[in-house]
Design a protein around this motif. Sequence first.
Motif, PDB file in Angstrom:
ATOM      1  N   LEU A   7      10.145 -41.250  21.008  1.00 18.62           N
ATOM      2  CA  LEU A   7      10.252 -39.859  20.570  1.00 18.62           C
ATOM      3  C   LEU A   7      11.406 -39.691  19.590  1.00 18.62           C
ATOM      4  O   LEU A   7      11.297 -38.966  18.593  1.00 18.62           O
ATOM      5  N   ILE A   8      12.530 -40.350  19.877  1.00 19.29           N
ATOM      6  CA  ILE A   8      13.695 -40.264  18.992  1.00 19.29           C
ATOM      7  C   ILE A   8      13.387 -40.953  17.660  1.00 19.29           C
ATOM      8  O   ILE A   8      13.719 -40.435  16.587  1.00 19.29           O
ATOM      9  N   ARG A   9      12.753 -42.132  17.717  1.00 14.26           N
ATOM     10  CA  ARG A   9      12.437 -42.840  16.476  1.00 14.26           C
ATOM     11  C   ARG A   9      11.474 -42.023  15.611  1.00 14.26           C
ATOM     12  O   ARG A   9      11.629 -41.950  14.384  1.00 14.26           O
ATOM     13  N   ASP A  10      10.482 -41.382  16.220  1.00 16.34           N
ATOM     14  CA  ASP A  10       9.545 -40.554  15.448  1.00 16.34           C
ATOM     15  C   ASP A  10      10.247 -39.353  14.832  1.00 16.34           C
ATOM     16  O   ASP A  10       9.959 -38.974  13.688  1.00 16.34           O
ATOM     17  N   ALA A  11      11.173 -38.722  15.599  1.00 14.02           N
ATOM     18  CA  ALA A  11      11.867 -37.536  15.091  1.00 14.02           C
ATOM     19  C   ALA A  11      12.765 -37.869  13.919  1.00 14.02           C
ATOM     20  O   ALA A  11      13.061 -36.996  13.091  1.00 14.02           O
ATOM     21  N   ALA A  12      13.235 -39.120  13.826  1.00 15.55           N
ATOM     22  CA  ALA A  12      14.095 -39.514  12.709  1.00 15.55           C
ATOM     23  C   ALA A  12      13.377 -39.412  11.372  1.00 15.55           C
ATOM     24  O   ALA A  12      14.025 -39.381  10.319  1.00 15.55           O
ATOM     25  N   VAL A  13      12.046 -39.318  11.383  1.00 20.75           N
ATOM     26  CA  VAL A  13      11.292 -39.203  10.142  1.00 20.75           C
ATOM     27  C   VAL A  13      11.499 -37.836   9.504  1.00 20.75           C
ATOM     28  O   VAL A  13      11.618 -37.720   8.280  1.00 20.75           O
ATOM     29  N   TRP A  14      11.551 -36.772  10.316  1.00 22.31           N
ATOM     30  CA  TRP A  14      11.692 -35.420   9.748  1.00 22.31           C
ATOM     31  C   TRP A  14      13.071 -34.804   9.989  1.00 22.31           C
ATOM     32  O   TRP A  14      13.397 -33.796   9.381  1.00 22.31           O
ATOM     33  N   SER A  47       3.213 -25.917  20.669  1.00 22.74           N
ATOM     34  CA  SER A  47       3.220 -27.338  20.343  1.00 22.74           C
ATOM     35  C   SER A  47       3.922 -27.513  19.000  1.00 22.74           C
ATOM     36  O   SER A  47       3.297 -27.551  17.948  1.00 22.74           O
ATOM     37  N   VAL A  48       5.244 -27.576  19.038  1.00 23.58           N
ATOM     38  CA  VAL A  48       6.057 -27.710  17.832  1.00 23.58           C
ATOM     39  C   VAL A  48       6.975 -28.911  17.976  1.00 23.58           C
ATOM     40  O   VAL A  48       7.227 -29.399  19.077  1.00 23.58           O
ATOM     41  N   ARG A  49       7.503 -29.351  16.852  1.00 22.83           N
ATOM     42  CA  ARG A  49       8.441 -30.455  16.857  1.00 22.83           C
ATOM     43  C   ARG A  49       9.863 -29.920  16.745  1.00 22.83           C
ATOM     44  O   ARG A  49      10.083 -28.881  16.109  1.00 22.83           O
ATOM     45  N   PRO A  50      10.842 -30.591  17.315  1.00 25.88           N
ATOM     46  CA  PRO A  50      12.233 -30.158  17.136  1.00 25.88           C
ATOM     47  C   PRO A  50      12.656 -30.330  15.685  1.00 25.88           C
ATOM     48  O   PRO A  50      12.315 -31.325  15.041  1.00 25.88           O
ATOM     49  N   ASN A  51      13.408 -29.362  15.179  1.00 23.90           N
ATOM     50  CA  ASN A  51      13.809 -29.383  13.776  1.00 23.90           C
ATOM     51  C   ASN A  51      15.252 -29.800  13.571  1.00 23.90           C
ATOM     52  O   ASN A  51      15.657 -30.049  12.438  1.00 23.90           O
TER      53      ASN A  51
END
Length: 769
Positions: free
Chosen positions: A506-513, A413-417
């Motif tokens: 999902l894309i909007r959340d990933a823009a944070v990191w 359970s990881v996030r894309p970097n």
Amino acid sequence: MTTLEYYQQQLEKAEKKLDEASAALKSFQELKYGGIKLEELRDKEDLMVKEKATLERLTKKEADLENAVKECREVWIKRDNDLRQARTESQTANKRPYEKIDASAQVLDRLRKRAKPSLPDSDELATFLEQSLTNDIKVPLLRDEFDTFLVSGYQDPCTAEDLEILFRVSDTESAYTFVTGVLGSAIMTPSPPLDGTKYSFVTFWDTNIRRFLETFFSSGHSVRNTNQRMISNNMRPDFGFILNRVSPFRGEEKAPHSREEAWTELVDKIQWTYDPAPYVLGYYAIGPSLTYVALCRPRLGSYKPDIIPIGTVDLSLRKERIRNLRILINLCTIIELVQDVIVWRETTEFVPIERCVEEFTYHGPDGEQCTQKLRNIYNMLKNEHVPNVDNLILSYTDNDHGCVAYLAPKGMSVRPNTQKELLEAIICVLEALSVMHEAETPIFHRDIRWQNIIQLHGSQWMLIDWDDASSMSTRAASHLERANHAPEVFNDYHKGEVDIWSAGKLIRDAAVWILDLSADVVERGRWMRETKPRPTAADALKAIQDVYRTMCDQLRATAKHKEYPYMKNSNYNGSTEYEKAMRFLEIGCNCGCSRKITREKFAELREAFQALSRSEQDIFLMAQLKAMNGGEITASRRFKKKTRCNMPLCQKTYLNMLGIGRTHFENVRNHLATNGVIPRVHGNVKKVPRWKTKIIIDITVATAVKNFFENYAEINGLPSPGRNVNRITQSLTLLPAETSYKSIYRDFIAGLEIDSTLKLLKYDAFRKL
């Protein structure tokens, strides 16, 4: 005399007698009380005599006591002098002193507080681990304790020089607790038999690695993958050390006779989430053979780290186990530095990782209903062949456990970097949605969030957690959070638009990191969330795939002109073979084998193989085929999924590494199966060739090639410093080591004029000349 006078006279006489009697009575009383006081005085005199005798006795005892104290003082002074003399004699005779101090806590404190350098580069780690310990941080031992570790003889000896890299002899200090509990057991515990299983070595590995780490880092702890029911997609390492919720150190372990590659598993099981650290540390052990490695940040376009060996130890030898402890002391300093630069995590690493199956238990009256719903959803997913989703392995109900469901596989359970990982994850989700939404009985997930997306390996991501999934005639999901779900999900009869909205979020959340997201990616996310009516899953998938292909083309264009260190000042620059190798590595293979070899090594191997003549290439392939198949060669058209040389490689990576096609490889294999290891002969041999190029190799061509060689050797070569051998009368000229036949041929063609007929000269003819 009258009667009155007479009586008065008698009365006076009576009064006088009365006064005399009173005086006599008073005198008698005084005499009586005076006798009593005299007796009291006599009693007091007797008491005083007794007290005087007691005082005399006490005075005598006091004098005796003073004499005893004086004698004791003299005895203690004499004993102290004797002790000092004995201590001096024991130092001379190498005997154990009479006093010692347990300095275990002080030693550990000095080791933890030693000066911290800056984080070294990966190529400096091997030197850093072998640094000598200064005398102030070496572990103190008394002389007789030091001598207990000495072993003479030819079998596994241990000399004073071996011990002095870790210990120092002290007169009064001894880290007795630290040595007996940690260091001594590692030094004195022998290696298990080499024919033992992997699990017979676990305690031995823990004694030499785990116990020291857990003692040095009091706030850290270890995790072990001890379940023997291992199947594919197991992403947990055999050993991991957790420090402040991250694992800067991990290991893979195999039995001595194991044919599996421990180092490949170490690379395959790691998902790089350690930025901005340049590397993390680890080891792989094959029985008593231990190799420490640095797992470096993946290169651009790759998702697997590069592995660099930084130290090797043979734990079967006592002196090597001592050396390993010194390496661990230096390694702990690097572990602290690496952990300090890794971003803090909200959850502890390895917690979401399961062996292969995840168990869910439902309790209460709704447990059976929840389990039955899961069965129905997973049956529908299976029947519709929905990709990128997990599977229901087993479900049952009993009185002891309630309603239990086993799901597999379980990833990380990881996030894309990176933007590339993000697009790959979104594509996997949309591939699943496009099949689910277009099914005869549509399926809607309704709870798509990063918490419900896991990564298996590489570019494969999977959608999980189907508790809130539904089919047609959907009802409002009022229990979901409004901030994380589409507005339509809180109304009845919603459809696939709720999943498309979640994919855009999902894309909007990933823009944070992921701070370097391109405007195209951000726009696609907004398009999926705000467009009314929302696009279908198929349309969204096509749009994201277009963005992904554009990004890959840009990466290939960038890598095409990228220069690697080993190619500086060499003829690899501008090489067609190099460019082909780089193009393949940017795309890679589906199984990840292309990441097992570094880019520089891959391009170098391809260049070297292509520099061989055709006959030399054939012989090389025949030898490889013999080694791969154990001497059994068949003409079957089935080509093994994995070929084995120094490491397992898939067929696509192997053929691209050599720069040959499948047809060429099959022709060589068929020839080997039919004729054995003999050179192949072309069908046109001994026939008059029909030259398509119409070039005649005569004395003019040979002279031009000869002149080129002479000029090339004069510019780039060096004369041989040795004498001529084998009666060769001409002097020898040595060319640079990076020069190959192929590179010289390219330089020859590049130096010709555009309209020169010599440009038609082929490589094989050039070599023969």
